[in-house]
Enzyme design. Structure first.
Site, PDB file in Angstrom:
ATOM      1  N   GLU A  18       2.171   9.721 -53.206  1.00 10.77           N
ATOM      2  CA  GLU A  18       1.752   8.325 -53.035  1.00 10.77           C
ATOM      3  C   GLU A  18       3.005   7.459 -53.262  1.00 10.77           C
ATOM      4  OE1 GLU A  18      -0.695   6.751 -56.192  1.00 10.77           O
ATOM      5  OE2 GLU A  18      -1.541   5.148 -54.950  1.00 10.77           O
ATOM      6  N   HIS A  30      -2.610  13.501 -58.404  1.00  5.37           N
ATOM      7  CA  HIS A  30      -2.059  12.416 -57.593  1.00  5.37           C
ATOM      8  C   HIS A  30      -0.605  12.768 -57.271  1.00  5.37           C
ATOM      9  CE1 HIS A  30      -5.517  10.159 -58.941  1.00  5.37           C
ATOM     10  NE2 HIS A  30      -5.125   9.036 -58.367  1.00  5.37           N
ATOM     11  N   HIS A  56     -11.807   6.253 -59.364  1.00  7.91           N
ATOM     12  CA  HIS A  56     -11.559   6.113 -60.807  1.00  7.91           C
ATOM     13  C   HIS A  56     -12.656   5.239 -61.404  1.00  7.91           C
ATOM     14  CE1 HIS A  56      -7.347   7.634 -60.478  1.00  7.91           C
ATOM     15  NE2 HIS A  56      -7.491   7.188 -59.241  1.00  7.91           N
ATOM     16  N   HIS A  86     -12.569  10.828 -54.634  1.00  5.22           N
ATOM     17  CA  HIS A  86     -11.446  10.197 -55.357  1.00  5.22           C
ATOM     18  C   HIS A  86     -11.809   8.759 -55.718  1.00  5.22           C
ATOM     19  CE1 HIS A  86      -6.886  10.070 -55.954  1.00  5.22           C
ATOM     20  NE2 HIS A  86      -7.302   8.853 -56.275  1.00  5.22           N
ATOM     21  N   ASP A 120     -10.640   5.071 -54.132  1.00  5.58           N
ATOM     22  CA  ASP A 120      -9.702   4.969 -55.255  1.00  5.58           C
ATOM     23  C   ASP A 120     -10.189   3.976 -56.324  1.00  5.58           C
ATOM     24  OD1 ASP A 120      -7.415   5.882 -56.490  1.00  5.58           O
ATOM     25  OD2 ASP A 120      -6.003   4.719 -55.297  1.00  5.58           O
ATOM     26  N   ASP A 121      -9.988   2.689 -56.093  1.00  2.58           N
ATOM     27  CA  ASP A 121     -10.351   1.631 -57.057  1.00  2.58           C
ATOM     28  C   ASP A 121     -10.887   0.446 -56.237  1.00  2.58           C
ATOM     29  OD1 ASP A 121      -8.811   2.974 -59.384  1.00  2.58           O
ATOM     30  OD2 ASP A 121      -7.276   2.719 -57.843  1.00  2.58           O
TER      31      ASP A 121
HETATM   32  N1  ADE Z   1      -4.965   5.168 -61.119  1.00  4.31           N
HETATM   33  C1  ADE Z   1      -5.853   4.415 -60.479  1.00  4.31           C
HETATM   34  N2  ADE Z   1      -5.495   4.229 -59.199  1.00  4.31           N
HETATM   35  C2  ADE Z   1      -4.321   4.890 -59.028  1.00  4.31           C
HETATM   36  C3  ADE Z   1      -3.447   5.075 -57.943  1.00  4.31           C
HETATM   37  N3  ADE Z   1      -3.688   4.565 -56.741  1.00  4.31           N
HETATM   38  N4  ADE Z   1      -2.331   5.808 -58.150  1.00  4.31           N
HETATM   39  C4  ADE Z   1      -2.086   6.342 -59.351  1.00  4.31           C
HETATM   40  N5  ADE Z   1      -2.873   6.191 -60.408  1.00  4.31           N
HETATM   41  C5  ADE Z   1      -3.992   5.478 -60.252  1.00  4.31           C
HETATM   42 ZN    ZN Z   2      -6.350   7.514 -57.549  1.00  2.00          ZN
END
Ligand code: ADE
Ligand code: ZN
Length: 328
Positions: A194, A191, A13, A11, A272-273
Site C-alpha cells: 500500500e 497489510h 477495521h 477487510h 477498509d475504513d
Molecule cells: N489501519 C486502518 N486503515 C489502514 C490502512 N489503509 N493502512 C494501514 N493501516 C490501516
Molecule cells: Zn486496512
C-alpha cells in the site's frame, strides 16, 4: 444492471468503520474533547496517510469500555447489512481494547461477539474477527497481541493480521507473532504493497507466510510478482476507495485493480475504513462498474473468491457460498 448482489467483505477495521456520529455521541457522553478531527460537515478530517492514522487513533481514544465497542459493532454491522454484506471479516485491535492485556481483551471480545451474534440473529449477517497488531507500535507490542489472538482463536476469532504504517519496521520483525498465530490455527493476512512497493509484498509472503495481503496493489509495479501471485493464488484484499481517498491513485480509472484481475490475480473488494473515505460497499461496486465495466457476473466472481478465502470454518464458508449461489 443491479449491483444488489450479496457481498462478502474481508477487510474492514472496526474502529475505522465507526461512524463519526457514534464517536461524537460517545465523546459527548464521556465529556471527552477530541480536538479538531472532524470537518465542518462532521466527517473525519485528515490531509494524508500519517494524518489519517493520527485522526483514527485520536477517535479511538473515546472507545474505553466493552460496551463502547459493542455500540460500534452494532452500528458497523447495520451499515454492512444496508449494503448487502452477508459475511464480514473485521479487524479487531487488542491495542485499543485493553492495551494488549489478555483478561481485558476477553471482556472486549465478549461484548463485540455478542453484538455480532445479535446482528446475525436479526439480520443474518455473519461477522468474524481478525485480531490485528499495529506495525508502527513495533514488534514488542505485537507479541501480547498475538497472544490475545492465539488464546481466543476459535469460531469467532479466525485470523491474525498486521495493519498500520508500512513504512516503519519490516515484516520479519513480526515473524514471532505470526508464528504464534499460525500455531493457534489462525488464518494470516498482512497489510503490504500500500505505502511500500512490491518488495514489501514479497517480504510479507516470505517472512510471515500469509495467504492474503491487505491491499497489495503496488504488486502491479513488478510483473514477476504479479505472475507469482496469480500462480500461487494469494488473495488480495483490495480497497480501491481507500487507496484513492488517501491519494495512492488519482482516480478510479487509474486504480490497478483491473490490471491485476486481467493478470489472473485472485482479488476481493472491501472498504477498509468506510466513513473516513466516504465510501460504502455499494459505492465501491458502483465505481468499479463505472470505471471498468464490471457486470454482475464479475461481482459474483469476486464474492466467490472472497468466500473461499475467508478464514471461517468450512461449514460457515459453505453456507456463505450457498447463499451466493442461491442469489445468482
Ligand atoms: N489501519 C486502518 N486503515 C489502514 C490502512 N489503509 N493502512 C494501514 N493501516 C490501516
Ligand atoms: Zn486496512
Amino acid at each position: 444492471m443491479s449491483l444488489a448482489v450479496p457481498k462478502v467483505e474481508l477487510h474492514l477495521h472496526l474502529e475505522g468503520a465507526a461512524p463519526p456520529e457514534v464517536i461524537r455521541s460517545i465523546a459527548g457522553r464521556k465529556h471527552v474533547d477530541l480536538g479538531p478531527i472532524f470537518d465542518d460537515d462532521g466527517a473525519y478530517s485528515f490531509i494524508d496517510f500519517p494524518d489519517f492514522l493520527r485522526v483514527y487513533e485520536q477517535a479511538t481514544t473515546v472507545l474505553q469500555t466493552p460496551e463502547d465497542f459493542a455500540q460500534v459493532t452494532r452500528a458497523v454491522l447495520e451499515e454492512s447489512v444496508a449494503n448487502g454484506v452477508i459475511y464480514t471479516e473485521v479487524f479487531l485491535s487488542p491495542d485499543f481494547c485493553g492495551g494488549g492485556d489478555l483478561g481485558a481483551w476477553r471482556e472486549y471480545l465478549a461484548a463485540i461477539a455478542e453484538a455480532a451474534a445479535q446482528a446475525e440473529r436479526v439480520h443474518g449477517i455473519v461477522m468474524r474477527g481478525v485480531v490485528t497488531c499495529i506495525r508502527h507500535f513495533g514488534p514488542d507490542r505485537a507479541k501480547p497481541i498475538a497472544r490475545c489472538a492465539a488464546e481466543t482463536a476459535g469460531e469467532f476469532i479466525v485470523g491474525f493480521g498486521i495493519a498500520g504504517n508500512e513504512t516503519v519496521c519490516a515484516p520479519r520483525d513480526f515473524a514471532w507473532s505470526f508464528d504464534m498465530a499460525r500455531e493457534a490455527g489462525l488464518g494470516l493476512t498482512a497489510h503490504a504493497g500500500e505505502w511500500a512497493g512490491p518488495q514489501s509484498v514479497r517480504d510479507a509472503l516470505t517472512d510471515l507466510g500469509v495467504s492474503r495481503i491487505g491491499h497489495g496493489v503496488r504488486a502491479v509495479e513488478d510483473p514477476a510478482l504479479v505472475d507469482h501471485l496469480a500462480e500461487t493464488g494469494v488473495v488480495l484484499e483490495i480497497c480501491p476507495g481507500s487507496n484513492i481517498a488517501l491519494g495512492l491513485y488519482a482516480d478510479w480509472p487509474q486504480h490497478p485493480i483491473e490490471r491485476l484481475r486481467a493478470a489472473g490475480v485472485k482479488l476481493t473488494v472491501s472498504t477498509d475504513d468506510p466513513p473516513f473515505f466516504h465510501t460504502t460497499m455499494a459505492w465501491e461496486y458502483k465505481r468499479l462498474a463505472d470505471a471498468f465495466g464490471w457486470d454482475e457476473a464479475a461481482f459474483r466472481d469476486i464474492n466467490r473468491v472472497a468466500a473461499k478465502a475467508a478464514f471461517c470454518d468450512a461449514a460457515t464458508r459453505d453456507r456463505i457460498l450457498k447463499q451466493l449461489e442461491n442469489a445468482a
